[in-house]
Motif scaffolding. Structure first.
Motif, PDB file in Angstrom:
ATOM      1  N   THR A   1       0.844  -1.186   0.000  1.00 28.93           N
ATOM      2  CA  THR A   1       0.000   0.000   0.000  1.00 28.93           C
ATOM      3  C   THR A   1       0.883   1.240   0.000  1.00 28.93           C
ATOM      4  O   THR A   1       1.805   1.292   0.818  1.00 28.93           O
ATOM      5  CB  THR A   1      -0.887   0.002   1.268  1.00 28.93           C
TER       6      THR A   1
ATOM      7  N   SER B   1      -0.718   3.157   6.170  1.00 32.37           N
ATOM      8  CA  SER B   1      -0.527   1.709   6.221  1.00 32.37           C
ATOM      9  C   SER B   1       0.967   1.390   6.077  1.00 32.37           C
ATOM     10  O   SER B   1       1.347   0.579   5.262  1.00 32.37           O
ATOM     11  CB  SER B   1      -1.337   1.069   5.082  1.00 32.37           C
TER      12      SER B   1
ATOM     13  N   ALA C   1      -8.854  -4.041  13.196  1.00 33.67           N
ATOM     14  CA  ALA C   1      -8.688  -5.312  13.899  1.00 33.67           C
ATOM     15  C   ALA C   1      -8.686  -6.436  12.882  1.00 33.67           C
ATOM     16  O   ALA C   1      -9.122  -6.254  11.749  1.00 33.67           O
ATOM     17  CB  ALA C   1      -9.843  -5.506  14.883  1.00 33.67           C
TER      18      ALA C   1
ATOM     19  N   GLY D   1       2.093  -7.465   8.069  1.00 38.61           N
ATOM     20  CA  GLY D   1       0.931  -8.084   7.436  1.00 38.61           C
ATOM     21  C   GLY D   1      -0.269  -7.902   8.338  1.00 38.61           C
ATOM     22  O   GLY D   1      -0.185  -7.223   9.364  1.00 38.61           O
ATOM     23  N   CYS D   2      -1.400  -8.506   7.973  1.00 44.66           N
ATOM     24  CA  CYS D   2      -2.595  -8.393   8.817  1.00 44.66           C
ATOM     25  C   CYS D   2      -2.284  -8.802  10.254  1.00 44.66           C
ATOM     26  O   CYS D   2      -2.774  -8.208  11.210  1.00 44.66           O
ATOM     27  CB  CYS D   2      -3.713  -9.284   8.294  1.00 44.66           C
TER      28      CYS D   2
ATOM     29  N   THR E   1       0.059  -8.306  12.063  1.00 44.03           N
ATOM     30  CA  THR E   1       0.659  -7.277  12.911  1.00 44.03           C
ATOM     31  C   THR E   1      -0.398  -6.731  13.871  1.00 44.03           C
ATOM     32  O   THR E   1      -0.085  -6.244  14.952  1.00 44.03           O
ATOM     33  CB  THR E   1       1.226  -6.124  12.054  1.00 44.03           C
ATOM     34  N   LEU E   2      -1.666  -6.827  13.454  1.00 40.93           N
ATOM     35  CA  LEU E   2      -2.765  -6.359  14.305  1.00 40.93           C
ATOM     36  C   LEU E   2      -2.867  -7.191  15.585  1.00 40.93           C
ATOM     37  O   LEU E   2      -3.585  -6.825  16.511  1.00 40.93           O
ATOM     38  CB  LEU E   2      -4.087  -6.395  13.537  1.00 40.93           C
TER      39      LEU E   2
ATOM     40  N   GLY F   1      -2.680 -10.988   2.333  1.00 39.48           N
ATOM     41  CA  GLY F   1      -3.989 -10.553   2.831  1.00 39.48           C
ATOM     42  C   GLY F   1      -4.118  -9.056   3.022  1.00 39.48           C
ATOM     43  O   GLY F   1      -5.095  -8.433   2.607  1.00 39.48           O
ATOM     44  N   MET F   2      -3.104  -8.449   3.620  1.00 35.85           N
ATOM     45  CA  MET F   2      -3.174  -7.046   4.004  1.00 35.85           C
ATOM     46  C   MET F   2      -3.463  -6.115   2.836  1.00 35.85           C
ATOM     47  O   MET F   2      -4.176  -5.135   2.953  1.00 35.85           O
ATOM     48  CB  MET F   2      -1.836  -6.669   4.651  1.00 35.85           C
ATOM     49  N   THR F   3      -2.895  -6.433   1.688  1.00 40.52           N
ATOM     50  CA  THR F   3      -3.025  -5.542   0.541  1.00 40.52           C
ATOM     51  C   THR F   3      -4.234  -5.923  -0.315  1.00 40.52           C
ATOM     52  O   THR F   3      -4.399  -5.400  -1.414  1.00 40.52           O
ATOM     53  CB  THR F   3      -1.743  -5.589  -0.306  1.00 40.52           C
ATOM     54  N   GLY F   4      -5.047  -6.864   0.160  1.00 40.01           N
ATOM     55  CA  GLY F   4      -6.289  -7.149  -0.544  1.00 40.01           C
ATOM     56  C   GLY F   4      -6.327  -8.499  -1.239  1.00 40.01           C
ATOM     57  O   GLY F   4      -7.218  -8.760  -2.041  1.00 40.01           O
TER      58      GLY F   4
END
Ligand code: SF4
Lengths: 193, 541
Positions: free
Chosen positions: B31, B116, B360, B391-392, B394-395, B466-469
């Motif tokens: 992103t 992001s 989240a 990445g996701c 990290t949440l 995942g994070m970038t879609g």
């Protein structure tokens, strides 16, 4: 014409569909448009917003200045309030009243409602319910677009055509149900203006 | 013929490149740059022509692949987020030494305000450092036009050209006028000076002198660039230098008619003559630039001896976070409080009912089960440390998991856990996603395997980026083989489905492998529910 809109909601709620439809309509009408959105980490259930600017003359900035928005259009009541500083004195808030509670410290609904009620120009109703009544639970964003449409200087028929174009690939039924949601949203808003 | 299309800045650039005879696009998702390659993947002309558009393993491989295509005379580009350029820095800086044969565009998308990202680094420094030209579009139309212009510039000057995006341009849509007839691709042809592509000292020394000599023609190109504009103004008390999107915010503040002379900068190296003209005709300068004070530093120099320069370094423009019409307005008011014709500003204050709504992990995401199991397994230890990644997942730092202690850069989970274990840390756990693992985790894992470092590496495999879609991930279906191929002990490479019903079993597995005195890898696997949904939808349709 010139309409500056802050679209608000929670990641995953579908505010960008509203932008896509208005974008398609604006393109067809030969209008200028800028629409800034947020991708990436913030989309995961956090607050999201998109600045949508439509105008008959060229638009400079992708972002709406503070005090510059004609409309705040929100799928969630607290999210509508988040962008108040962007609203013009004469601006309108059009919002769903169904809260999206995915945090522990979501404010009491009475407080959110009171704050909305303090505002002179508000159209607020439960769009999830209306969507369920006239279309499907997933079309609250189309009800919202309908409710916002009286404040946008665009022929509602052109917006309807754009809905048909955007959802065309998903079949007749979905197009019709979305148009029904849009029309009902428009009717409800006109009653409340 | 021209048609009008509604496009994101990223998409406008991608379409511009395709229409300018692009032959290959190379990228790793990040992103706000991801949509560039995604557009090429979907575009009908690109598909028909077979323009390369697979994702690369990381930005370094992408940059080198694009450079290889340029060597063969074809037009290529590589796109990445700003920190991706750090990963690609080695081939990037050296590509200034090889030069370009076919037009080569290196797109770096900066993320001021860190929507992001983990920092606000400004890619303009990289172009300056490598001594190559840079284009900075301020609108979607410029993004479109700069693709063809950039290829032509790159071929004419025989040098790669950087194109700098920022989030607000990458992810903002506007109506763009595009050509209907895509230009033909270049045919295969080799560099006129092949020695330049062999960077051994004897050749590099000669080439370096050439690159230094070429700076003059790069600067002349900026001087003549259609994207750098000098706009006259009546009030000469301040001259404004505005680059990229900052120019839009300036125009917004004055509804298109600023009273001051303005120099719009969209091509670097800086056009010194135009800057001199502005400086000589004004009492002071105000520098408006998105990102770090790159232009301002050059203008100010060490001695700061001339006329007053207002900017980020002088504290007159906000230095952190992205600019906005409001930030620019505040700076203008600070510099010239008596200025007329500025827009009004906020009327309503912030609502005190509103609370923050942090992002989240999606409900039902497999990473959730991994963290639940990991937290349970680690609860029995006094001071476990978990090294996270990008990445996701990290949440997982946020509540309710509060499960990770560090997040630094792509791949750092494994290598930092190794360093910690070397220091005596126990338990040392790394958690990394599948795509990040193949991006930059594999080489670090080899270090740990070679020393059989006592640590647990969890590869939380969601079969996608995942994070970038949800882009294809390079290791899908191969992760066990990769670990074993690198030499991991097969008894300690274990796999489990990260499902809620397996949380207890996963916890036991983690515990066993934490207790193992040596390197363990646990691959916890479940498809990202967002991509799974999309796949299910695609099957239905
Ligand atoms: S996008 Fe996929 S990987 Fe990311 S949080 Fe959602 S389900 Fe998990």
């Amino acid at each position: 014409m010139k309409t500056d809109i802050v679209l608000a909601g929670v990641g995953g709620q579908g505010i960008l569909t509203i932008a896509t439809i208005l974008g398609a309509a604006a393109l067809k009408e030969n209008l200028f448009l800028k629409q800034a959105e947020v991708h990436g980490m913030s989309q995961r259930g956090g607050d999201v917003q998109s600045n949508l600017r439509i105008s008959s003359s060229p638009i400079h900035s992708d972002l709406i200045p503070l005090g510059g928005a004609d409309l705040i259009v929100s799928l969630e009541p607290m999210e509508a309030l988040r962008y108040l500083p962007y609203l013009k004195e004469s601006g309108w808030i059009v919002t769903n009243t169904q809260p999206f509670v995915n945090i522990d410290n979501y404010p009491e609904m009475e407080k959110v409602e009171a704050e909305l009620a303090r505002h002179p120009h508000v159209v607020a109703f439960n769009m999830d319910e209306v969507a369920k009544e006239v279309a499907t639970a997933r079309s609250s964003n189309l009800v919202l677009l309908g409710a916002a449409s009286p404040f946008i200087e665009m022929d509602p028929e052109k917006i309807t055509e754009a809905i048909a174009a955007v959802f065309g690939s998903k079949g007749e039924k979905i197009v019709e149900s979305n148009i029904a949601a849009f029309r009902e949203g428009r009717v409800r808003a006109t009653e409340k203006m | 013929m021209k048609t009008k299309r509604l496009l994101l800045g990223d998409e406008a650039f991608a379409l511009g490149a395709i229409n300018a005879g692009l032959s290959g696009a190379y990228a790793y998702p990040g992103t706000p740059s991801t949509e560039i390659l995604e557009f090429v993947q979907k575009d009908p002309v690109a598909r028909e022509r077979g323009i390369h558009s697979h994702w690369s393993s990381n930005e370094k491989t992408a940059m080198e692949e694009a450079l290889g295509m340029s060597f063969c005379g074809k037009r290529s580009m590589t796109s990445m987020k700003h920190v991706g350029l750090n990963v690609a820095a080695d081939p990037f800086v050296n590509s200034a030494m090889t030069g370009a044969n076919g037009g080569l565009l290196v797109v770096a998308a900066d993320d001021p305000s860190m929507h992001s990202s983990q920092n606000e680094q400004d890619s303009r420094f990289y172009a300056d450092f490598a001594m190559i030209p840079l284009l900075e579009p301020s609108s979607q139309q410029e993004a479109y036009d700069m693709a063809a212009y950039g290829f032509e510039l790159s071929e004419r000057l025989a040098i790669p050209v950087v194109v700098r995006f920022v989030t607000r341009l990458s992810h903002s849509r506007a109506v763009v006028e595009c050509h209907d007839e895509p230009a033909p691709e270049n045919s295969l042809h080799y560099p006129a000076n092949p020695l330049q592509w062999v960077l051994m000292p004897a050749m590099s020394k000669r080439r370096n002198r050439q690159l230094i000599a070429d700076q003059e023609s790069f600067e002349r190109a900026s001087e003549e660039s259609p994207f750098n504009k000098y706009i006259e103004g009546a009030d000469h008390r301040v001259g404004i230098v505005a680059s990229g999107v900052a120019f839009n915010y300036l125009m917004e503040c004055f509804d298109g008619n600023p009273p001051f002379p303005v120099l719009k900068i969209s091509q670097y190296p800086l056009p010194k003559k135009s800057l001199r003209r502005l400086y000589d005709s004004c009492d002071s300068l105000l520098v408006l630039e998105e990102g770090q004070p790159v232009i301002e530093r050059q203008l100010r120099g060490v001695f700061d001896a001339g006329k007053k320069i207002y900017g980020k370094l002088s504290g007159d423009v906000v230095r952190d976070g992205e600019l906005s019409p409001d930030a620019v307005r505040a700076s203008i008011l600070k510099v010239r409080p008596d200025v007329k014709g500025l827009s009004e500003g906020a009327i309503h204050g912030d609502s005190d009912v509103v609370v923050s709504r942090p992002p989240a992990l999606c409900p039902g995401c497999g990473h959730r089960d991994v963290y639940a199991a990991l937290n349970a397994a680690l609860a029995e230890y006094e001071s476990p440390k978990v090294f996270g990644d990008i990445g996701c997942y990290t949440l997982g730092f946020l509540k309710p998991f509060s499960a990770i202690d560090t997040c630094v850069d792509m791949g750092a989970s494994i290598t930092m856990a190794k360093g910690a274990s070397d220091a005596g840390q126990f338990p040392a756990v790394a958690i990394i996603g599948d795509s990040t693992f193949t991006h930059s985790g594999m080489t670090g894992l080899l270090d740990a395997i070679n020393e059989d470092t006592s640590m647990l590496v969890i590869i939380s495999d969601n079969l996608t980026t995942g994070m970038t879609g949800g882009q294809d991930s390079q290791g899908t279906g191969k992760l066990e083989e990769i670990c074993l191929g690198l030499g991991a002990n097969p008894a300690h490479v274990r796999t489990i489905d990260s499902l809620p019903k397996n949380v207890e079993e996963m916890k036991q597995l983690f515990k066993e492998e934490i207790e193992h005195k040596g390197l363990s890898v646990v691959i916890s696997r479940r498809e990202c529910i967002q991509t799974a949904r999309r796949h299910a939808g695609a099957k239905k349709a």
